[in-house]
Design an enzyme around this catalytic site. Structure first.
Site, PDB file in Angstrom:
ATOM      1  N   GLY A  46      -8.364 -16.358 -15.825  1.00  0.00           N
ATOM      2  CA  GLY A  46      -7.041 -16.245 -16.347  1.00  0.00           C
ATOM      3  C   GLY A  46      -5.995 -16.552 -15.313  1.00  0.00           C
ATOM      4  N   GLU A  47      -5.161 -16.195 -15.698  1.00  0.00           N
ATOM      5  CA  GLU A  47      -4.287 -17.147 -14.880  1.00  0.00           C
ATOM      6  C   GLU A  47      -3.803 -16.270 -13.129  1.00  0.00           C
ATOM      7  OE1 GLU A  47      -2.592 -19.547 -14.859  1.00  0.00           O
ATOM      8  OE2 GLU A  47      -3.701 -20.383 -16.256  1.00  0.00           O
ATOM      9  N   CYS A  77     -12.769 -18.335 -11.356  1.00  0.00           N
ATOM     10  CA  CYS A  77     -11.509 -19.047 -10.796  1.00  0.00           C
ATOM     11  C   CYS A  77     -10.572 -17.850 -10.448  1.00  0.00           C
ATOM     12  CB  CYS A  77     -11.305 -19.199 -12.469  1.00  0.00           C
ATOM     13  SG  CYS A  77      -9.975 -21.017 -12.385  1.00  0.00           S
ATOM     14  N   ARG A 103      -5.057 -23.015  -4.241  1.00  0.00           N
ATOM     15  CA  ARG A 103      -4.694 -22.335  -6.028  1.00  0.00           C
ATOM     16  C   ARG A 103      -5.008 -24.667  -6.556  1.00  0.00           C
ATOM     17  NH1 ARG A 103      -2.024 -18.779  -8.937  1.00  0.00           N
ATOM     18  NH2 ARG A 103      -2.207 -17.305  -6.312  1.00  0.00           N
ATOM     19  N   ARG A 132      -8.092 -26.152 -14.302  1.00  0.00           N
ATOM     20  CA  ARG A 132      -7.164 -25.711 -13.377  1.00  0.00           C
ATOM     21  C   ARG A 132      -7.581 -25.061 -12.455  1.00  0.00           C
ATOM     22  NH1 ARG A 132      -1.707 -25.111 -14.203  1.00  0.00           N
ATOM     23  NH2 ARG A 132      -1.531 -23.381 -13.090  1.00  0.00           N
ATOM     24  N   HIS A 167     -16.397 -21.421 -14.546  1.00  0.00           N
ATOM     25  CA  HIS A 167     -16.496 -19.964 -16.038  1.00  0.00           C
ATOM     26  C   HIS A 167     -17.749 -20.341 -16.216  1.00  0.00           C
ATOM     27  CE1 HIS A 167     -12.212 -20.116 -15.302  1.00  0.00           C
ATOM     28  NE2 HIS A 167     -11.799 -20.698 -15.641  1.00  0.00           N
ATOM     29  N   GLU A 169     -18.763 -18.028 -17.783  1.00  0.00           N
ATOM     30  CA  GLU A 169     -18.688 -17.068 -19.599  1.00  0.00           C
ATOM     31  C   GLU A 169     -17.920 -18.054 -20.796  1.00  0.00           C
ATOM     32  OE1 GLU A 169     -16.097 -17.580 -16.902  1.00  0.00           O
ATOM     33  OE2 GLU A 169     -13.878 -17.440 -17.720  1.00  0.00           O
TER      34      GLU A 169
END
Lengths: 191, 295
Positions: A46-47, A77, A103, A132, A167, A169
């Protein structure tokens, strides 16, 4: 077995689906008290900045930190950033995994990519989606590096804590989730 | 090992990471920092928010690249920017600048009144507006990696966003319930690519994330859109046209995450000041309705 997914923001349902596919019960966690019943916890992609803010709004940081001290946690992440003991350029968040996170280490969204990785003890060719993505800039002694991409550490294990830059998932390959649930959560590692 | 950029997985995956979050319109670095500090999952860099675009009139174009750059330098969360419908060069310029997502947006004056961008040809992912499943599926067919309802931008009136989200979701449910041999006729009726309907039928949902946009003005509006099945919320004029943008931003973020915790929504809605002044949709002349733009 009950595996929680921090459900404040991000790819929550995708992780819950993956947990179910591995034969465990998945629980969406929105409050600190819910952690008590869990055998393990997933910190989803997510962020990370937004997720940290939502953790603060819900006053969950102490409970998450306590949980991560001795219960299995898997950060993907954004979750990797939350778990890291040191985050370059900012204060640490949960901060229990002995590593330094950087990051957006692979650039902006136009640089996001898919590739295949060898993950030690998990898979010789794991489909890895980097969005990202952060990387693990350094690990302390005793932390096992499970995968690298062009020399950068992208998956590591520190005692009962697991983190990856990519990721799992987003693909159908459940081997890394299986590894977390079967090898790390069923033993209930306690220091 | 081969490395693949700009794939559907990477582009749609980026939108998945935004789920449950709030994307806020900003016009400078200061607003971007307020949005990031409040917990926005991304910011949309613009020259003017939609309500000011309405007020200013004239032609609305892509933002000055200096504004986009200023916002990109100010925050670490993803930065989106708007290109005019069909404006190939504005989109390529934003891609070259490294923005994380492009909104091919009806809020700006369209550059092409017949064709949208062929978004599958870009490395950068796109979000597009939709009012029904036909429009949603055409945008996915062109390569959009994320959708949003159009609503009626810059009005602070949620009624159109509700209409569009309910419509899309009802049409998705109908497709999922159909037999496969009924899909081609449904594709013809909706003006939707058959392959997209087939993917919806098989996956049981839209193949991309669908946010709500166009009229969200209060924490309760944001929670309403989540309740109706939105994956997240865009807030355009609602935050920086409110009396207290910091408090408004924080409250809308919390109401979106905890959209069924009504006590919490009541709590975060206290003492946040006055929301933006809204516009009754019927007072808009036909030509002032941005949602009609798009084909």
């Amino acid at each position: 077995m009950k595996i929680g997914v921090l459900a404040l923001q991000g790819a929550v349902t995708e992780h819950m689906k993956a947990i179910k596919a591995c034969g465990a019960q998945s629980i969406a966690v929105k409050q600190g008290e819910q952690l008590k019943e869990l055998d393990g916890l997933l910190l989803p992609g997510g962020e990370s900045t937004a997720m940290r803010r939502l953790i603060d709004y819900a006053q969950m940081l102490p409970a998450l930190t306590e949980f991560a001290k001795n219960k299995p946690v898997f950060g993907t992440c954004a979750g990797l950033i939350l778990l890291a003991e040191t985050v370059e350029g900012e204060e640490a968040h949960i901060g229990q995994m002995r590593m330094t996170a950087r990051r957006n280490a692979f650039g902006r969204q136009v640089d996001s990519f898919e590739t295949e990785l060898a993950i030690e003890g998990v898979s010789d060719s794991f489909p890895a989606v980097f969005i990202r993505a952060p990387k693990i800039a350094a690990v302390e002694n005793g932390v096992e590096v499970l995968a690298t991409h062009e020399g950068d550490i992208v998956c590591a294990k520190d005692r009962h804590l697991l983190a990856c830059s990519f990721h799992p998932e987003l693909t159908g390959d459940r081997s890394l989730m299986k590894y977390f649930i079967e090898k790390m959560c069923s033993k209930q590692t306690v220091n | 090992m081969s490395i693949l950029t700009g794939s559907d997985v990477v582009k749609r995956g980026m939108a998945l990471m935004q789920k449950g979050g709030v994307i806020m319109d900003v016009v400078n670095a200061e607003q971007a920092k307020i949005a990031e500090a409040a917990g926005a999952v991304a910011v949309m860099a613009l020259e003017r928010v939609p309500s000011d675009i309405r007020a200013a009139g004239g032609v609305a174009r892509m933002a000055d690249p200096r504004i986009v750059e200023e916002v990109m330098n100010a925050v670490s969360i993803p930065v989106m920017a708007k290109a005019r419908i069909g404006h190939i060069v504005e989109a390529r310029v934003l891609e070259a600048m490294g923005v994380d997502y492009i909104d091919e947006s009806e809020v700006l004056t369209p550059a092409d009144e017949e064709f949208h961008l062929l978004k599958s040809q870009y490395t950068v992912p796109f979000v597009c507006g939709c009012r029904d499943l036909g429009e949603a599926a055409r945008r996915i067919g062109e390569g959009a990696a994320m959708l949003r309802t159009k609503g009626e931008p810059g009005t602070g009136n949620i009624v159109e966003a509700v209409r569009h989200l309910r419509k899309v979701n009802a049409q998705v449910r109908a497709v999922v319930a159909m037999n496969e041999d009924e899909l081609m006729t449904e594709a013809k009726n909706l003006g939707a690519p058959y392959e997209v309907l087939l993917a919806i039928k098989r996956e049981g949902r839209l193949p991309v994330v669908n946010f709500a946009a166009g009229g969200v003005a209060t924490p309760a509006d944001a929670a309403l859109m989540m309740e109706l099945g939105a994956d997240g919320v865009f807030v355009g004029s609602g935050i920086f046209k409110a009396e207290n943008p910091e408090k408004f931003a924080r409250s809308i973020v919390q109401a979106t995450t905890h959209y069924q915790d009504y006590e919490l929504i009541a709590d975060v809605s206290k003492q946040i000041g006055t929301p933006m002044k809204g516009i009754e949709i019927r007072q808009l002349a036909q030509g002032e309705r941005m949602q009609e733009r798009g084909w």
